[in-house]
Design a protein around this motif. Structure first.
Motif, PDB file in Angstrom:
ATOM      1  N   PHE A  30       3.891  -8.408  -5.401  1.00  0.00           N
ATOM      2  CA  PHE A  30       4.006  -8.218  -3.953  1.00  0.00           C
ATOM      3  C   PHE A  30       2.746  -8.783  -3.305  1.00  0.00           C
ATOM      4  O   PHE A  30       1.716  -8.950  -3.947  1.00  0.00           O
ATOM      5  N   GLU A  31       2.821  -9.108  -2.051  1.00  0.00           N
ATOM      6  CA  GLU A  31       1.691  -9.670  -1.311  1.00  0.00           C
ATOM      7  C   GLU A  31       0.877  -8.544  -0.695  1.00  0.00           C
ATOM      8  O   GLU A  31       1.420  -7.672  -0.019  1.00  0.00           O
ATOM      9  N   ILE A  32      -0.420  -8.555  -0.935  1.00  0.00           N
ATOM     10  CA  ILE A  32      -1.321  -7.571  -0.348  1.00  0.00           C
ATOM     11  C   ILE A  32      -2.655  -8.242  -0.076  1.00  0.00           C
ATOM     12  O   ILE A  32      -3.074  -9.125  -0.828  1.00  0.00           O
ATOM     13  N   ASN A  33      -3.298  -7.858   0.998  1.00  0.00           N
ATOM     14  CA  ASN A  33      -4.567  -8.455   1.396  1.00  0.00           C
ATOM     15  C   ASN A  33      -5.557  -7.375   1.794  1.00  0.00           C
ATOM     16  O   ASN A  33      -5.173  -6.246   2.116  1.00  0.00           O
ATOM     17  N   GLU A  34      -6.831  -7.746   1.800  1.00  0.00           N
ATOM     18  CA  GLU A  34      -7.851  -6.823   2.267  1.00  0.00           C
ATOM     19  C   GLU A  34      -7.543  -6.422   3.701  1.00  0.00           C
ATOM     20  O   GLU A  34      -7.121  -7.240   4.508  1.00  0.00           O
ATOM     21  N   THR A  51       8.161  13.429  -4.631  1.00  0.00           N
ATOM     22  CA  THR A  51       7.719  14.819  -4.539  1.00  0.00           C
ATOM     23  C   THR A  51       7.386  15.230  -3.100  1.00  0.00           C
ATOM     24  O   THR A  51       7.252  16.409  -2.821  1.00  0.00           O
ATOM     25  N   GLY A  52       7.204  14.246  -2.231  1.00  0.00           N
ATOM     26  CA  GLY A  52       6.833  14.540  -0.846  1.00  0.00           C
ATOM     27  C   GLY A  52       5.349  14.326  -0.586  1.00  0.00           C
ATOM     28  O   GLY A  52       4.905  14.351   0.553  1.00  0.00           O
ATOM     29  N   ARG A  53       4.577  14.116  -1.660  1.00  0.00           N
ATOM     30  CA  ARG A  53       3.144  13.870  -1.472  1.00  0.00           C
ATOM     31  C   ARG A  53       2.883  12.369  -1.411  1.00  0.00           C
ATOM     32  O   ARG A  53       3.478  11.603  -2.164  1.00  0.00           O
ATOM     33  N   LYS A  54       1.996  11.985  -0.503  1.00  0.00           N
ATOM     34  CA  LYS A  54       1.603  10.583  -0.415  1.00  0.00           C
ATOM     35  C   LYS A  54       0.177  10.509   0.089  1.00  0.00           C
ATOM     36  O   LYS A  54      -0.347  11.459   0.674  1.00  0.00           O
ATOM     37  N   ILE A  55      -0.440   9.378  -0.181  1.00  0.00           N
ATOM     38  CA  ILE A  55      -1.810   9.146   0.270  1.00  0.00           C
ATOM     39  C   ILE A  55      -1.888   7.703   0.760  1.00  0.00           C
ATOM     40  O   ILE A  55      -1.259   6.813   0.195  1.00  0.00           O
ATOM     41  N   GLU A  56      -2.620   7.506   1.839  1.00  0.00           N
ATOM     42  CA  GLU A  56      -2.788   6.174   2.402  1.00  0.00           C
ATOM     43  C   GLU A  56      -4.234   5.747   2.242  1.00  0.00           C
ATOM     44  O   GLU A  56      -5.151   6.512   2.542  1.00  0.00           O
ATOM     45  N   LYS A  57      -4.430   4.527   1.764  1.00  0.00           N
ATOM     46  CA  LYS A  57      -5.765   3.969   1.574  1.00  0.00           C
ATOM     47  C   LYS A  57      -5.790   2.553   2.133  1.00  0.00           C
ATOM     48  O   LYS A  57      -4.831   1.796   1.958  1.00  0.00           O
ATOM     49  N   VAL A  58      -6.890   2.196   2.775  1.00  0.00           N
ATOM     50  CA  VAL A  58      -7.070   0.831   3.250  1.00  0.00           C
ATOM     51  C   VAL A  58      -7.606   0.001   2.089  1.00  0.00           C
ATOM     52  O   VAL A  58      -8.535   0.412   1.390  1.00  0.00           O
ATOM     53  N   VAL A  59      -6.998  -1.156   1.870  1.00  0.00           N
ATOM     54  CA  VAL A  59      -7.403  -2.051   0.791  1.00  0.00           C
ATOM     55  C   VAL A  59      -8.734  -2.700   1.179  1.00  0.00           C
ATOM     56  O   VAL A  59      -8.838  -3.336   2.209  1.00  0.00           O
ATOM     57  N   THR A  60      -9.736  -2.527   0.308  1.00  0.00           N
ATOM     58  CA  THR A  60     -11.054  -3.097   0.595  1.00  0.00           C
ATOM     59  C   THR A  60     -11.358  -4.301  -0.279  1.00  0.00           C
ATOM     60  O   THR A  60     -12.264  -5.071   0.034  1.00  0.00           O
ATOM     61  N   ARG A  61     -10.599  -4.466  -1.372  1.00  0.00           N
ATOM     62  CA  ARG A  61     -10.842  -5.604  -2.242  1.00  0.00           C
ATOM     63  C   ARG A  61      -9.580  -5.960  -3.003  1.00  0.00           C
ATOM     64  O   ARG A  61      -8.910  -5.076  -3.547  1.00  0.00           O
ATOM     65  N   VAL A  62      -9.277  -7.242  -3.062  1.00  0.00           N
ATOM     66  CA  VAL A  62      -8.147  -7.747  -3.847  1.00  0.00           C
ATOM     67  C   VAL A  62      -8.714  -8.750  -4.846  1.00  0.00           C
ATOM     68  O   VAL A  62      -9.418  -9.681  -4.463  1.00  0.00           O
ATOM     69  N   ARG A  63      -8.426  -8.535  -6.105  1.00  0.00           N
ATOM     70  CA  ARG A  63      -8.865  -9.464  -7.153  1.00  0.00           C
ATOM     71  C   ARG A  63      -7.655  -9.968  -7.879  1.00  0.00           C
ATOM     72  O   ARG A  63      -6.769  -9.190  -8.221  1.00  0.00           O
ATOM     73  N   LYS A  64      -7.604 -11.247  -8.128  1.00  0.00           N
ATOM     74  CA  LYS A  64      -6.494 -11.855  -8.867  1.00  0.00           C
ATOM     75  C   LYS A  64      -7.061 -12.522 -10.109  1.00  0.00           C
ATOM     76  O   LYS A  64      -8.102 -13.161 -10.065  1.00  0.00           O
ATOM     77  N   PHE A  65      -6.380 -12.316 -11.241  1.00  0.00           N
ATOM     78  CA  PHE A  65      -6.786 -12.947 -12.489  1.00  0.00           C
ATOM     79  C   PHE A  65      -5.575 -13.168 -13.340  1.00  0.00           C
ATOM     80  O   PHE A  65      -4.506 -12.608 -13.099  1.00  0.00           O
TER      81      PHE A  65
END
Length: 66
Positions: A30-34, A51-65
């Motif tokens: 999938f496509e994701i960016n900082e 389960t109804g639980r979720k957490i949201e985080k802002v992407v601070t770094r994307v590394r591809k290898f």
């Protein structure tokens, strides 16, 4: 900025909540960016259910290898 929803197993979800896990390693299917928001939704059981639980985080770094 985009919002991307992904499933996560309970043991990994809990480790994020507790601060023991500070990154998420995923297959690049999938496509994701900082700056994007990653929404991790906890899934559990047989059959697999949200389960109804979720957490949201802002992407601070994307590394591809390879």
């Amino acid at each position: 900025m985009a919002s991307i929803k992904k499933k996560i197993l309970p043991e990994y979800f809990e480790a994020i909540i507790e601060g023991k896990k500070t990154y998420e390693l995923r297959l690049n299917d999938f496509e994701i960016n900082e700056g994007d928001t990653l929404i991790l939704e906890e899934w559990d059981g047989e059959p697999w259910v949200f389960t109804g639980r979720k957490i949201e985080k802002v992407v601070t770094r994307v590394r591809k290898f390879k």
